[in-house]
Design an enzyme around this catalytic site. Structure first.
Site, mmCIF file in Angstrom:
data_model
loop_
_atom_site.group_PDB
_atom_site.id
_atom_site.type_symbol
_atom_site.label_atom_id
_atom_site.label_comp_id
_atom_site.label_asym_id
_atom_site.label_seq_id
_atom_site.Cartn_x
_atom_site.Cartn_y
_atom_site.Cartn_z
ATOM 1 C CB CYS A 40 -7.451 3.101 3.778
ATOM 2 S SG CYS A 40 -8.047 2.126 5.188
ATOM 3 C CG ASN A 84 -9.201 -2.042 2.012
ATOM 4 O OD1 ASN A 84 -8.392 -2.943 2.192
ATOM 5 N ND2 ASN A 84 -9.250 -0.963 2.777
ATOM 6 C CD GLU A 85 -9.371 -2.194 6.660
ATOM 7 O OE1 GLU A 85 -9.155 -1.085 7.191
ATOM 8 O OE2 GLU A 85 -8.723 -3.211 6.946
ATOM 9 C CD GLU A 145 -2.957 1.255 2.186
ATOM 10 O OE1 GLU A 145 -3.837 2.122 2.062
ATOM 11 O OE2 GLU A 145 -2.991 0.360 3.038
#
Length: 629
Positions: free
Chosen positions: A239, A369-370, A35
């Protein structure tokens, strides 16, 4: 001498029971998750040495930043003039800011600007660096421009000169070989003629990048990642993918094509991303390190923590308007074509134009994503999933089960996955070492008929030895359950010292050094010693009595090697029993790799391995690789 019937029966029985103890496990079990966090891309893995190369920094990226961040106006030798940042006639619509030098008196040396890189530009004696910039002559005759690499005092390590004569934007490029090493050099651009000069997209790259790729990666950091031997690489987040609000959702199409035409944007982690490390470079890097690409795209919603509300369960999530969803879905489908389509297809042609006519062999695609499991999320995820499944049934879609190992979002995420029959679901969790020790049997109880699991982000909240060794105990359970745990990746992968957004991390680095953690060595030991078959009932101990002990035994079918992993996360030595006879005919000599708190790095020896009882040192891990006869 002929073997007796009894001996043959015993041999056949042993072979049968050995086969019964084996089960296939995922060949893609251990990988990495990249990331762009903590300056992992710009100023990190991406080898560009100029910070804010296109003058696009703003205060929304980071408080106090502006188009001249990392730059300095540089009049030398009594030169006189002024510098301005303008947007009237940009290089293109995506790169709107540029610098104008109004040189009224060149003095003795000239007038220009200096870039200090990411807290200094590291250079090595005898190495070549490729410099380039775009320039346009706005007023005056030809203006000679000298580009040099210098120290902070102004001493020149190497330089090149060219004349700017074109009134339209033109790229100028050259190589500079430096005559001295320096960890904190700078790049100086000096105009030596009167007139007006526009400058944009200034770049400085080491000639030596990883695999000698143009617009490539930093070699030492890349090699540290490659040495993990990852089976896959997830990118670009995190994120970062679903972004801080809809406008900040990561758009893969903005990151391909000519560098000067890519779309810079604010990074959700409170800095700037140039998109120089874009989707083409991600795919190429995966290929270079032998890892399957696993791109992650937003599920049509922004991060629930958008707007700075970084609390689990925050409600800053916004959905792309339904009127725009078909266009977004087409972007998702276009990504598959970009990765796998023939060079004659629309998006495959763009990949070919970038230098890769052959497909990238995309197999996995993550959606979401989550995320917060809201009706907005479910509706959009369902639309995207059904579209990909219909158009590309060969692609394995990875869903998401929220940000935690349990709770409302976790339950709802699994319910959505089960309803749609999504093949793989992404679980995330960051917990204390004790959690990893107590939950070693978590996946023993999972339903094998439902979705496989990708543990996309996990860590034990620290870089101490107890953190790494607790992760090692847990990873033995991932091998034991490799029939349902399809993939796993520690997170985050990289963090630049002094610029960390998140701790712990697997690899820390600065401008000149790479600093793997003990967690890194645990990941490396598992990934480098992985197998495709799990063998049960080889190592025995009383797990109920001591949850700090863990073991797994796998076989690499390609080599025939059997790999035994033994972990003691306890404070005292412990004994385990190893049933060597259950492993069949193996050579007595074995490679044994030992990782202990003292030293903190793996040590390998070759030794006889014939004992059925072993004593494991406190806080230690052993990897025993046995070769077939």
């Amino acid at each position: 001498m002929q073997r007796s019937l009894f001996t043959i029966i015993i041999a056949l029985y042993s072979t049968a029971t050995f086969a019964q103890r084996q089960k296939a496990i995922s060949p893609d079990l251990f990988g990495i998750f990249f990331e762009d966090i903590s300056y992992s891309a710009d100023g990190g893995l991406y080898a560009e040495l100029i910070q804010n190369r296109s003058f696009e920094y703003t205060g929304s990226d980071h408080k106090g930043w502006h188009p001249m961040t990392a730059w300095e106006y540089t009049p030398r030798g009594y030169a006189y003039g002024k510098l301005s940042v303008e947007t009237k006639s940009p290089l293109n619509e995506n790169n709107t800011h540029y610098v104008v030098l109004d040189i009224q008196d060149v003095g003795q040396e000239g007038l220009g600007l200096t870039n200090y890189g990411f807290n200094g530009i590291p250079v090595k004696e005898g190495e070549q660096y490729d410099v380039s910039l775009f320039a346009a002559l706005l007023a005056g005759n030809a203006i000679p421009v000298t580009v040099s690499i210098r120290n902070r005092k102004g001493d020149i390590y190497g330089e090149t000169t060219f004349d700017v004569t074109n009134k339209n934007w033109q790229q100028y490029a050259a190589g500079i070989t430096v005559n001295k090493s320096d960890d904190s050099a700078c790049l100086v651009i000096i105009a030596k003629g009167t007139g007006k000069l526009a400058i944009d997209q200034v770049s400085l790259f080491p000639k030596k990048t990883f695999k000698d790729r143009t617009n490539g990666m930093r070699p030492d950091l890349s090699q540290a990642i490659a040495d993990l031997h990852p089976k896959f690489m997830r990118f670009p987040g995190g994120c970062l993918v679903h972004g801080d609000g809809i406008a900040n959702i990561y758009n893969w199409k903005n990151t391909i094509g000519p560098l000067e035409a890519r779309v810079d944007q604010r990074n959700i982690w409170n800095y700037h991303q140039s998109a120089g490390l874009g989707y083409f470079e991600y795919f190429q890097f995966c290929e270079d390190i032998g890892a399957k690409p696993v791109p992650i795209l937003a599920a049509g919603v922004s991060c629930q923590n958008s707007g700075g509300t970084w609390v689990i369960g925050s409600t800053g999530q916004k959905g792309i308007p339904m009127a725009d969803m078909q266009a977004y879905i087409q972007d998702v489908l276009d990504l598959v074509e970009y990765a796998n389509g023939p060079a004659t297809s629309v998006w495959g042609a763009k990949r070919a134009a970038a230098g890769h006519p052959e497909p990238f062999h995309l197999q996995y695609l993550g959606i979401g994503n989550e995320d917060k499991m809201t009706p907005d999320f479910e509706a959009r995820f369902t639309m995207i999933y059904n579209a990909v499944k219909a158009k590309h049934p060969e692609i394995t879609v990875i869903g998401t089960a929220g940000p935690s190992s349990e709770g409302e979002d976790y339950e709802k995420g699994w319910a959505i996955v089960n309803k749609l029959k999504v093949p793989v679901v992404d679980e995330h969790y960051y917990n204390e070492p004790e959690w990893f020790l107590k939950n070693n049997q978590r996946y023993d109880k999972y339903d094998r008929k439902k979705a496989k699991v990708y543990i996309g982000e996990y860590a034990s909240r620290g870089n101490k030895f107890i953190n790494a060794i607790s992760e090692a105990t847990y990873m033995t359970s991932l091998e034991r359950n490799g029939d349902v745990v399809h993939m796993a990746s520690y997170a985050p992968l990289l963090a630049k010292k002094g610029n960390t957004n998140w701790n712990p991390d697997l690899i820390y680095f600065d401008n000149t050094g790479v600093y793997p953690t003990v967690n890194y060595y645990v990941q490396q030991l598992f990934s480098s010693n992985s197998g495709d078959v799990y063998i049960s009932d080889v190592v025995t101990f009383d797990r109920k009595k001591d949850s700090t002990l863990a073991a797994s035994v796998v076989k690499d079918s390609k080599t025939g090697d059997v790999i035994v992993k033994l972990v003691n996360a306890g404070a005292t030595d412990a004994k385990v029993n190893v049933n060597l006879k259950a492993l069949g005919a193996l050579q007595p000599k074995a490679q044994v790799i030992l990782l202990k708190e003292e030293g903190g790095v793996p040590v390998s020896v070759e030794t006889e391995f014939t004992k059925s009882s072993l004593t494991l040192d406190a806080l230690s891990m052993q990897v025993i690789r046995l070769h077939k006869k």
